[in-house]
Design a protein around this motif. Sequence first.
Motif: not given
Ligand SMILES: *Cc1c(COP(=O)(O)O)cnc(C)c1O
Length: 473
Positions: A68, A126-128, A131, A160, A162-163, A204, A235-236, A255, A257, A259
């Motif tokens: 992930s 960042a990913g979160a 979101e 994840h 963070t969702n 996701t 992110a995936n 969103h 990532n 990175h």
């Molecule tokens: C990494 C990831 C996130 C969060 O990304 P961050 O940059 O760490 O905040 C969210 N959802 C999924 C599926 C992720 O793999």
Amino acid sequence: MKLIFEKGAPGQHLSLMPPCDVPEVTLSRPRTEPLNLPHVSETELTRHYTALAKRVHGVNDGFYPLGSCTMKYNPKINEDMAALFSQIHPLQPEETVQGCLEVLHESEKLLGEITGMDAMTFQPAAGAHGEFTGLLLIKAYHARRNDAARTKIIVPDSAHGTNPASAVMAGFTVVNIPSGEDGCVDVEALRGAVGPDTAGLMLTNPNTVGIFDRNILEITRIVHDAGGLCYYDGANLNAVMGVVRPGDMGFDVIHLNLHKTFSTPHGGGGPGSGAVGCKEFLRCFLPGPVVTRDEAGYHLTVPEHSIGRVKDFYGNFSVVVKALTYILTLGREGIPEAARNAVLNANYMMKRLSEKYAMAYAGPCMHEFVMTLQDLKDATGCSAMDIAKGLLDHGIHPPTMYFPLIVHEALMVEPTETESQETMDEVCRVFLDLWDLAHQNPQALHDAPTRTPVRRLDEVGAARNPVLRYTGE
Ligand SMILES: *Cc1c(COP(=O)(O)O)cnc(C)c1O
């Protein structure tokens, strides 16, 4: 290892700066106490950081299959390109930074093409954060339609972490729906969960267990028919970039990532970019400023019903430069090829490890796969944690552990496309050897790691009583 404050002696310093040859300026509020800086020479400082760097593990040190998280190789040309922009200041007037605005505009265009989105912001760090921003767009959309009843965000239990956290941060209530046996959304459960209070769904795909949900068009239709919007956690994207587009799956907001999928360095809290894309009807809500273009050039403008800023200036600009470099380096053929190789590598490892390890879900997988070590633990007493610690002694970073929560003794492996077959063969051999070791000498695995700078850490203590500041002797 000593801290930097415990090294050196008064009088030692860096010789980087020439003596001051301009008049000194007195600040309006001068410091009343001297700054507490370490007194070290340049040599000592360099050695300190080199020693620290040797004690951590990154993608340049060895295999890093953190499911992930897409720990892929970060091409060095990305750094060269980002360095070209190092002399730019974010407060410079628009007409002097046309090149920077072009980078943002071009990245928006190309990432829009890859994802099937019409507009994008690069502000989230960042990913979160992405979101959170995307959910605020959904909130603004319902608010503008005076539909105040839509307060719920549906999140599958495989999501994840963070969702649901982002949904709560954005002021929504989270409705959890279960996954089916195949790890995919239970369509009937979704049908039962949607209603006039549904603000949207977060998903996701491929999901967090590495499976592509074949019902995706039906899923997004169910949510849309109920009046909600669909949010894609991208992110995936590494599994599908250039192959299928979230926009075509029916998603309204996403969103990415940068990175992860787009090869910019991450980990350790470094600068990231959770770029947020949306369909045309949500463009007016994006955080401002966004880059627009007319005959005179590029401009920074604030969308009509903008949710406001989510970060100062324009986000982590250098990360966008690196991601754009990556996209242009790979090109139209290279992007889907990277995705296909990521999937191929994951399936290769999954197949080889199935010789001994139990998989949580039957293959084929997408870019990652989940093993369940419950049977191994029952038979030998060695847990997923023990195997992970054993890997450390072989210079391999453990996979993601105990995630997703719906799998017992989970290890989630994501090799990425940037690993060679030889590396994967070697890693598979270590995994299989550790399986044997668990049966022959479980104590050896309980004792691992033995060759790392520190042995097993007290993770509970570290979480409960974190020591975050240097307080002296
Ligand atoms: C990494 C990831 C996130 C969060 O990304 P961050 O940059 O760490 O905040 C969210 N959802 C999924 C599926 C992720 O793999």
